[in-house]
Design a protein around this motif. Sequence first.
Motif, PDB file in Angstrom:
ATOM      1  N   UNK A 198       4.957  12.872   7.215  1.00  0.00           N
ATOM      2  CA  UNK A 198       3.757  12.039   7.245  1.00  0.00           C
ATOM      3  C   UNK A 198       2.745  12.544   8.269  1.00  0.00           C
ATOM      4  N   UNK A 199       3.220  12.893   9.449  1.00  0.00           N
ATOM      5  CA  UNK A 199       2.272  13.195  10.516  1.00  0.00           C
ATOM      6  C   UNK A 199       2.195  14.669  10.889  1.00  0.00           C
ATOM      7  N   UNK A 245       4.671  11.766   2.281  1.00  0.00           N
ATOM      8  CA  UNK A 245       5.243  10.860   3.294  1.00  0.00           C
ATOM      9  C   UNK A 245       5.480   9.483   2.700  1.00  0.00           C
ATOM     10  N   UNK A 246       4.465   8.954   2.008  1.00  0.00           N
ATOM     11  CA  UNK A 246       4.621   7.633   1.399  1.00  0.00           C
ATOM     12  C   UNK A 246       5.721   7.634   0.358  1.00  0.00           C
ATOM     13  N   UNK A 254       0.821  -1.212   0.000  1.00  0.00           N
ATOM     14  CA  UNK A 254       0.000   0.000   0.000  1.00  0.00           C
ATOM     15  C   UNK A 254       0.851   1.257   0.000  1.00  0.00           C
ATOM     16  N   UNK A 255       2.023   1.189   0.647  1.00  0.00           N
ATOM     17  CA  UNK A 255       2.877   2.372   0.711  1.00  0.00           C
ATOM     18  C   UNK A 255       3.222   2.840  -0.698  1.00  0.00           C
ATOM     19  N   UNK A 285       8.945   7.458   2.080  1.00  0.00           N
ATOM     20  CA  UNK A 285       9.156   6.108   2.608  1.00  0.00           C
ATOM     21  C   UNK A 285       9.624   5.169   1.502  1.00  0.00           C
ATOM     22  N   UNK A 327       0.929  14.946   5.658  1.00  0.00           N
ATOM     23  CA  UNK A 327       0.719  14.663   4.240  1.00  0.00           C
ATOM     24  C   UNK A 327       1.127  13.226   3.935  1.00  0.00           C
ATOM     25  N   UNK A 328       0.113  12.368   3.801  1.00  0.00           N
ATOM     26  CA  UNK A 328       0.388  10.953   3.581  1.00  0.00           C
ATOM     27  C   UNK A 328       0.983  10.688   2.210  1.00  0.00           C
ATOM     28  N   UNK A 370      -3.245  13.297  -1.137  1.00  0.00           N
ATOM     29  CA  UNK A 370      -3.930  12.932   0.107  1.00  0.00           C
ATOM     30  C   UNK A 370      -4.406  14.182   0.840  1.00  0.00           C
ATOM     31  N   UNK A 387      10.792  11.923   7.691  1.00  0.00           N
ATOM     32  CA  UNK A 387       9.649  11.114   7.264  1.00  0.00           C
ATOM     33  C   UNK A 387       8.481  11.281   8.240  1.00  0.00           C
ATOM     34  N   UNK A 419      -0.033   4.204  -2.250  1.00  0.00           N
ATOM     35  CA  UNK A 419      -0.442   5.499  -1.698  1.00  0.00           C
ATOM     36  C   UNK A 419       0.423   6.638  -2.217  1.00  0.00           C
ATOM     37  N   UNK A 477      -6.744  11.752   6.087  1.00  0.00           N
ATOM     38  CA  UNK A 477      -6.876  10.309   5.933  1.00  0.00           C
ATOM     39  C   UNK A 477      -7.597   9.943   4.645  1.00  0.00           C
TER      40      UNK A 477
END
Lengths: 321, 279, 363
Positions: free
Chosen positions: A277-278, A291-292, A48-49, A295, A287-288, A57, A273, A52, A60
């Motif tokens: 992400x958070x 962030x993804x 999923x990473x 990652x 920002x997912x 995004x 990261x 995504x 959520x």
Amino acid sequence: MAQLTKSIKTPFDNAVVRRRQMRKLWLAFLLFPAMAILLTFVFLPMASAIWYSVYEWDGLVRGEFIGLGNFQEVLFDPRNNKFLINAFFNNVKVFIALMVFQNGLALILALFLAREPKGYRFYQIAFFLPVILSTVIIGFQWKLFLNPIFGLVNTLLRNVGLGDWAVPWLGLPETALGAMILVNAWHWVGFPTLVFLAAIHRIPKDLIEAARLDGASEWMIARDIIWPLMAPAVTIIVVLTFIGSFNWFEIPYIMGGLEGSPSYSTDMLGLLFYRTAFGSVSAGNSDFGTGSALAVLIFIFIFTFSTIATRYLTSREVELS
Amino acid sequence: MANVIKKPGDLGSWLMHIFLGANAVIMLYPILMMALSSFKTNKEIFTSPFSLPRSFSLDNFAVIWSQTNVPRYFINSTIVTGLSVLVLLVVGTMAAYALSRYKFKGNIMISLFFLSGLMLPLRLAIIPLFIQLKALGLVDNLLGLICIYTAMSLPATVFIMTGFLRSLPSELEDSARMDGASEFRIMVEIMVPLITPAMVIAGIYNAVPIWNDFFFPLIFIQSPEWKTLAQGLTAFFGEYSVNYGVLYAGLTLAALPIMLVFIVQSRRFIAGMTAGAIK
Amino acid sequence: MATIELRDVTKDFGGVQVIHGANLSVQDNEFVVFVGPSGCGKSTLLRLLSGLEELSSGEIYIDGERIDHLPPARRGLAMVFQSYALYPHMNVLQNMSYALKVAKKSKQEIEEKVHAAAEILQLTELLDRKPKALSGGQRQRVAIGRAIVRDPSVFLFDEPLSNLDAKLRVQMRLELTNLHKQLQSTMIYVTHDQVEAMTMADKIVVMRAGNIEQVGPPLELFNKPANKFVAGFIGSPAMNFFHGQVVGVNNATYEVKLENGAQFTFTAQNSNLAEGDEVDLGVRPEDLQPGTGGHGTMAGTATAVERLGAQTYVYLRSPIEESMIIHHAGDLDVQSGEQIDVSFDLKSCHLFGPDEQRIEFEG
């Protein structure tokens, strides 16, 4: 031929077939739980990473497909990439410093311990003791020790007449990262030490005795016999140190904070990261997407380099053994 | 263990002893200071940091016991570590048993599947994991942590247990089969009792990092009542940032149980924690 | 109390056939030994019989009932393994009673049977010991005891003595033979050691490369080996073979010239040998005589001599690089490097045709 006779079903064949089915069920029963857990909580999120990272995004909620947009933002947007480059080189520094100080010291300790001096068991336990403790405990403990005014380190320096050296270790950009690296080395040095020690113990005693009879000095034995033959352990430690250095998070988080203070001198890819992400003061909202993307990039980097390193180091093992 | 290198006492060996001794002091002294400071008052810490505490007063510990959430964190960590390791050993041993004791189509594929799990750093998949656990209602829930830790540690556990299970002679299994035992019974009554030392090693290998982990609770747990010890310490540090005696007491308390077990079981600990790195 | 019958039993592992259609019948109370070089399939055949491996095709009957579809424990067999396979975490008592416990026998019955077996095998003193605390011979006895308590109709032994030292092996061989007499049950015993086969068996099954080569009582195999392989396998030191050719045929009388020059004639009623056929003459080392005479004489150079007083072994190399061994009862004064003549008497020789099968002949 055997197949032909098998195709005619008799009560005997049925009994055999039933037994085979039971066996399959039994194997499924054994394997299913582990595979299901691993798929759900490791493989699915990992896949999923990647998935995504190619979407926009909003919190959520997944937005629209934007291809490599997130990657572009991470790598080339000047607001982001200065952090990325800074953090990356900090990770590189950490890796090199740990290789030299932590693993170098471990090698020396292991070579000494291999002689099984008096207090051998005690030394093993003493060196390994910090390894079993949580990074959180280690981090806070040393943060207290390194307190510029009340900390034990500076008090000690002042007591032995080195008051000039009593600087705020974690407060200066020049010393903060170094201090954290030393703390990490203190925390972990027992691990490579005992891995190296186990590798040395695995070398047949005859080889070392033969070398000694040939008149080799202790240094020559270490260099020409022990070092080449402990190559597999070295490979593992180098790769583990590499992965650990580029995933470094806890010590800088606890001792320097999420923003890599002072002034990003202890910023790491892991912290970056997390902030991306958070969300954080500097990175703004969670920002997912980016962030993804970050990652995925970190993963590709670690995976590629550790694979290349393993290949290279393993080839060295083969040549020498 | 074999005496690999032996050498008569000379200057070199003196240097070696000094080097090892100095290193042992560097490793142990900070831990000793942490423990000693936990008995001191704030004032004592500032005025005489290196001396023994004036009295071994338990006041700091009393503050932790009665005024902080640390005991609760402690219980949470115990639950999470205990259950994770239990599930891990049961499920991991089952899978390892299938892979090591039976020939079947797909054995190699499934072994590779578990092996590839070793190389995936789950931390980097924290975002999808977060969304997934949120959907399952497992965020801010100890069960969520247990799922993550179990999954994360499974590949290494399967790997370690497969190695040990392979080393058991197949005649034992055949013999039990001749004796009429079912496959389940063979596993539970004959084979598994023979690898309990391996299970202890695999258990330690997993329990220590799980007990010490801070990253996953940081992201998945918010409520104070579900925080684990390592994570809870950060909250506790924010709260008592000026009361050094209490802070040291908190650290000591957090470090104590695992240190005690380690000192009693050091051989197994060392074997366990280095199990993944020693072939 | 059981007869066993194997009909066209085959086994393949991943497409490779390792047993090529074995047929065998075993009488009640017979001690049958499967013997052959490693990899000949003797252990596989035993495992097929035990049920630890599934047949690829064929049928197995015990006492006339087909059993090849049954799981091992329901075939009424017990097996003693090469490594003994004692459960290391159980003591002798638990080891011996495990099968009965699995079969849900009553406590009293278990106790009776285990103690009876322990009595027979002199294990009573050792019942609470763990296998680790036992000697090799004691472990062996526990393994046998574990089989006895199940009261099986057939005992299977998979090279049970190969982990013991030579002296103990001789002793256990005798004990097993006595046990067979005492228990009056069918036993199948796998070994690669032909001495074990010769000394213990009522009937030997010689196997090679997945085929049963010959089945018969020990001395029959020794005296009338069915083919060149059995001839070479049974007997120690191994039989000498001399390669030759049929050079003359006259009714049932044949003339053979060996490559080393020796020449002889014989009559064989049921042979279809033709001129030019390749044959092998087999002569046991004890049937080769030093000196000239008999039906043929050959020359050789002694490459090694072992003089043991009561017997002498001479290793020879003939001018055409054939090697041979003489086993002479009594002392023989031969020096290494010395050239000597050896002769044979056709009455004690064996002849094998181009297909390596035995040819019955008269000298």
